[in-house]
Design an enzyme around this catalytic site. Structure first.
Site, mmCIF file in Angstrom:
data_model
loop_
_atom_site.group_PDB
_atom_site.id
_atom_site.type_symbol
_atom_site.label_atom_id
_atom_site.label_comp_id
_atom_site.label_asym_id
_atom_site.label_seq_id
_atom_site.Cartn_x
_atom_site.Cartn_y
_atom_site.Cartn_z
ATOM 1 N N GLY A 111 -54.875 -25.117 -66.139
ATOM 2 C CA GLY A 111 -53.583 -24.746 -65.587
ATOM 3 C C GLY A 111 -53.724 -23.553 -64.665
ATOM 4 O O GLY A 111 -54.297 -22.523 -65.044
ATOM 5 N N GLY A 145 -51.045 -22.073 -63.190
ATOM 6 C CA GLY A 145 -49.693 -21.541 -63.059
ATOM 7 C C GLY A 145 -49.633 -20.103 -63.516
ATOM 8 O O GLY A 145 -50.647 -19.416 -63.654
ATOM 9 N N TYR A 146 -48.417 -19.644 -63.794
ATOM 10 C CA TYR A 146 -48.205 -18.232 -64.102
ATOM 11 C C TYR A 146 -48.949 -17.791 -65.358
ATOM 12 O O TYR A 146 -49.633 -16.760 -65.356
ATOM 13 C CB TYR A 146 -46.710 -17.964 -64.247
ATOM 14 C CG TYR A 146 -45.905 -18.401 -63.040
ATOM 15 C CD1 TYR A 146 -46.223 -17.913 -61.775
ATOM 16 C CD2 TYR A 146 -44.871 -19.318 -63.146
ATOM 17 C CE1 TYR A 146 -45.522 -18.316 -60.658
ATOM 18 C CE2 TYR A 146 -44.160 -19.728 -62.027
ATOM 19 C CZ TYR A 146 -44.486 -19.228 -60.789
ATOM 20 O OH TYR A 146 -43.790 -19.642 -59.681
ATOM 21 N N ASP A 185 -34.784 -20.677 -73.729
ATOM 22 C CA ASP A 185 -35.707 -21.665 -73.186
ATOM 23 C C ASP A 185 -35.462 -23.073 -73.703
ATOM 24 O O ASP A 185 -35.825 -24.046 -73.028
ATOM 25 C CB ASP A 185 -37.154 -21.269 -73.524
ATOM 26 C CG ASP A 185 -37.575 -19.955 -72.895
ATOM 27 O OD1 ASP A 185 -36.768 -19.372 -72.149
ATOM 28 O OD2 ASP A 185 -38.710 -19.526 -73.157
ATOM 29 N N LYS A 216 -48.241 -8.259 -71.846
ATOM 30 C CA LYS A 216 -48.228 -7.149 -70.892
ATOM 31 C C LYS A 216 -48.915 -5.918 -71.471
ATOM 32 O O LYS A 216 -49.483 -5.098 -70.736
ATOM 33 C CB LYS A 216 -46.804 -6.824 -70.450
ATOM 34 C CG LYS A 216 -46.279 -7.757 -69.356
ATOM 35 C CD LYS A 216 -46.471 -9.219 -69.698
ATOM 36 C CE LYS A 216 -45.965 -10.201 -68.688
ATOM 37 N NZ LYS A 216 -46.205 -11.602 -69.118
ATOM 38 N N GLY A 227 -48.224 -25.955 -69.862
ATOM 39 C CA GLY A 227 -46.849 -26.250 -70.225
ATOM 40 C C GLY A 227 -46.450 -25.860 -71.633
ATOM 41 O O GLY A 227 -47.288 -25.499 -72.473
ATOM 42 N N HIS A 258 -40.899 9.579 -48.550
ATOM 43 C CA HIS A 258 -42.285 9.341 -48.136
ATOM 44 C C HIS A 258 -43.205 10.231 -48.950
ATOM 45 O O HIS A 258 -42.894 11.405 -49.169
ATOM 46 C CB HIS A 258 -42.456 9.663 -46.648
ATOM 47 C CG HIS A 258 -43.875 9.559 -46.175
ATOM 48 N ND1 HIS A 258 -44.481 8.354 -45.883
ATOM 49 C CD2 HIS A 258 -44.823 10.523 -45.979
ATOM 50 C CE1 HIS A 258 -45.732 8.587 -45.510
ATOM 51 N NE2 HIS A 258 -45.962 9.888 -45.561
ATOM 52 N N GLU A 305 -52.318 -15.294 -65.394
ATOM 53 C CA GLU A 305 -52.213 -13.983 -66.052
ATOM 54 C C GLU A 305 -53.354 -13.799 -67.047
ATOM 55 O O GLU A 305 -54.038 -12.768 -67.056
ATOM 56 C CB GLU A 305 -50.871 -13.837 -66.754
ATOM 57 C CG GLU A 305 -49.716 -13.505 -65.822
ATOM 58 C CD GLU A 305 -48.451 -13.108 -66.573
ATOM 59 O OE1 GLU A 305 -48.503 -12.992 -67.815
ATOM 60 O OE2 GLU A 305 -47.405 -12.905 -65.923
ATOM 61 N N GLY A 357 -51.505 -19.283 -67.011
ATOM 62 C CA GLY A 357 -52.953 -19.419 -66.883
ATOM 63 C C GLY A 357 -53.580 -18.324 -66.051
ATOM 64 O O GLY A 357 -54.629 -17.780 -66.403
#
Length: 488
Positions: free
Chosen positions: A200, A202-203, A336, A60, A295, A473, A207, A205
């Protein structure tokens, strides 16, 4: 070198194998309750596990650098003149060494904070590889001396986590090993790849693919599923696909990888060969580097878990019940290594459960049953999700009056003002009870928007309360007034 077996093993009240996200707070809590020196953490490499060292914190941090590069390239959209290439890239403006060093500095600071607190609180830390040699008995090979020491405990916790799966493709041995990357090694690159192949969709790959596209690489992702992010509803996945394509990422979906080949075509050194999962002719793509993001595998192969009576399933994960107890008396598992969902916040919640159950035995026993599993995918825009997807809700509750609300981010005033209008929101509700069953936000600050709805779900607040609430707002939150107008 083995220790002298005539000496009695050193005994601790608690031993924790591995120091992932759950271990430091658990060790601190156990030590506070039972005194300094009562708890031993055995860690192979660095305190903090995947999250601090190889996962959330470093990725991140680098993604933030990618967003700055993205906004720099979009300066003209906001009336700010910036220098970009004809292709809209900021490659010439990216100093990968500084990006990498910023990541390293933040990881070091987080790691040091964990180590400092453990030392201050009197937790004993042993750096080395631990394995079971009997019930609640472990042997630890010292990281530096390679000598083995035996320890016993009243209670042992397994927190050894997972590691990236290795590419099992024919031909991988023919390719320059430094160009075959995983989710750890890719963050140590000193330069932006010319062409990154991501295996991949997925998440992880997506990112990394999105990040390195932002930093100036050409990117192609090859995925086995028919859509990106296979867990998501089709409409959300399609919206994500359109965003990725708009950003210039090549997508090859519904493909099986076949082999790797070494080539020498300028900057291109790798050829990935793949073919449709449904059958058909082989295709290929050239790249300077390849990221294997297909994976992760659990770190149980070195545990000798059977010697402690701990059961491992067919995929290598530690088996446990809803109280995180393994089949072995006095042995628990966190994080994990017990299998999904593989999120840092779930690992931390494992700590919360065990802290309560072990240190407060007279209080109601906590379990993993029915706990919420929020997550955020840090593409840009983010994808935040909580609860059930539409396809899950309709399968789980065939007799409930399920309705769905959708709204494009183009209808959100704050998104328009910031020129961040890509994506959509989607909510799944029980129309009769107004219960919010699930919510997804693919959009600017999607993770924060998801968290707002999660709080409502935790408080059992019906969707009409959000529809009728007075939000400031202009904020993203006020979109929750309007989302429900499309309920059907």
């Amino acid at each position: 070198m083995l220790r002298n077996l005539t000496m009695a093993p050193k005994h601790f009240k608690f031993i924790i194998l591995g120091s992932g996200q759950a271990a430091p707070p658990l060790a601190n809590a156990l030590t506070a309750a039972h005194g300094k020196g009562s708890t031993l953490i055995v860690e192979k490499a660095f305190i903090g596990g995947t999250c601090v060292n190889y996962g959330c914190t470093p990725t991140k941090t680098m993604i933030s650098s990618g967003r700055v590069a993205y906004l720099s390239a979009r300066g003209n959209d906001y009336g700010i003149t910036t220098a970009v290439t004809e292709q809209g890239s900021v490659r010439g403006l990216v100093d990968m060494h500084k990006v990498r060093q910023r990541k390293r500095d933040i990881v070091t600071s987080f790691r040091g904070g964990n180590e400092g607190r453990l030392e201050k609180n009197g937790v004993v830390v042993k750096y080395g590889v631990g394995r079971f040699i009997g019930p609640r008995s472990v042997s630890v090979k010292d990281r530096d001396t390679q000598e083995e020491e035996e320890y016993t405990a009243d209670t042992v916790f397994i927190n050894t986590g997972c590691r990236p799966a290795e590419p099992g493709l024919p031909g991988v041995e023919t390719v320059d090993a430094e160009r075959v990357l995983d989710s750890t090694s890719i963050m140590e690159l000193g330069e932006v790849p010319k062409k990154l192949i991501v295996v991949g969709a997925g998440y992880v790959g997506l990112e990394f693919g999105h990040l390195f596209k932002r930093l100036g690489a050409e990117v192609t992702a090859v995925g086995r599923g028919k859509q990106v992010l296979e867990r998501e509803d089709e409409d959300i996945a399609e919206e994500m696909r359109k965003i990725l394509v708009e950003d210039g990422i090549g997508l090859e979906l519904g493909m099986d990888t076949v082999r790797l080949e070494a080539v020498d075509e300028g900057d291109m050194k790798i050829r990935l060969v793949y073919k449709p999962t449904s059958g058909g002719e082989e295709k290929s793509v050239l790249g300077s580097h390849i990221l294997w993001s297909a994976g992760r595998v659990p770190n149980t192969d070195m545990l000798d878990a059977d010697k402690a009576g701990v059961r491992i399933d067919g995929k290598g994960f530690v088996q446990c019940n809803e109280y995180l107890q393994t089949a072995a008396d006095g042995v628990y598992v966190l994080g994990d290594v017990k299998g999904g969902p593989a999120f840092t916040h779930i690992s931390y919640d494992d700590f919360r459960i065990l802290k309560n159950n072990i240190l407060s035995p007279s209080s109601p026993k906590l379990s993993t049953t029915d706990r919420m599993v929020p997550y955020t995918v840090y593409t840009d825009p983010q994808l935040g999700h909580i609860g059930l997807h539409e396809h899950e809700a309709r399968k789980a509750y065939p007799n409930r009056n399920i309705k769905v609300a959708k709204m494009p981010m183009m209808w959100v005033a704050r998104a328009l003002e910031t020129d961040e209008t890509r994506g959509m929101m989607k909510a799944v509700v029980d129309s009769d009870t107004e219960e919010i069953l699930g919510y997804t936000c693919l959009g600017i600050e999607g993770g924060e928007m998801m968290s707002m709805v999660q709080i409502a779900m935790m408080g059992k607040v019906g969707y009409s309360k959000l529809r009728d609430a007075t939000f400031a707002h202009p904020t993203l939150a006020e979109s929750l007034n309007n989302l429900w107008g499309s309920l059907e």
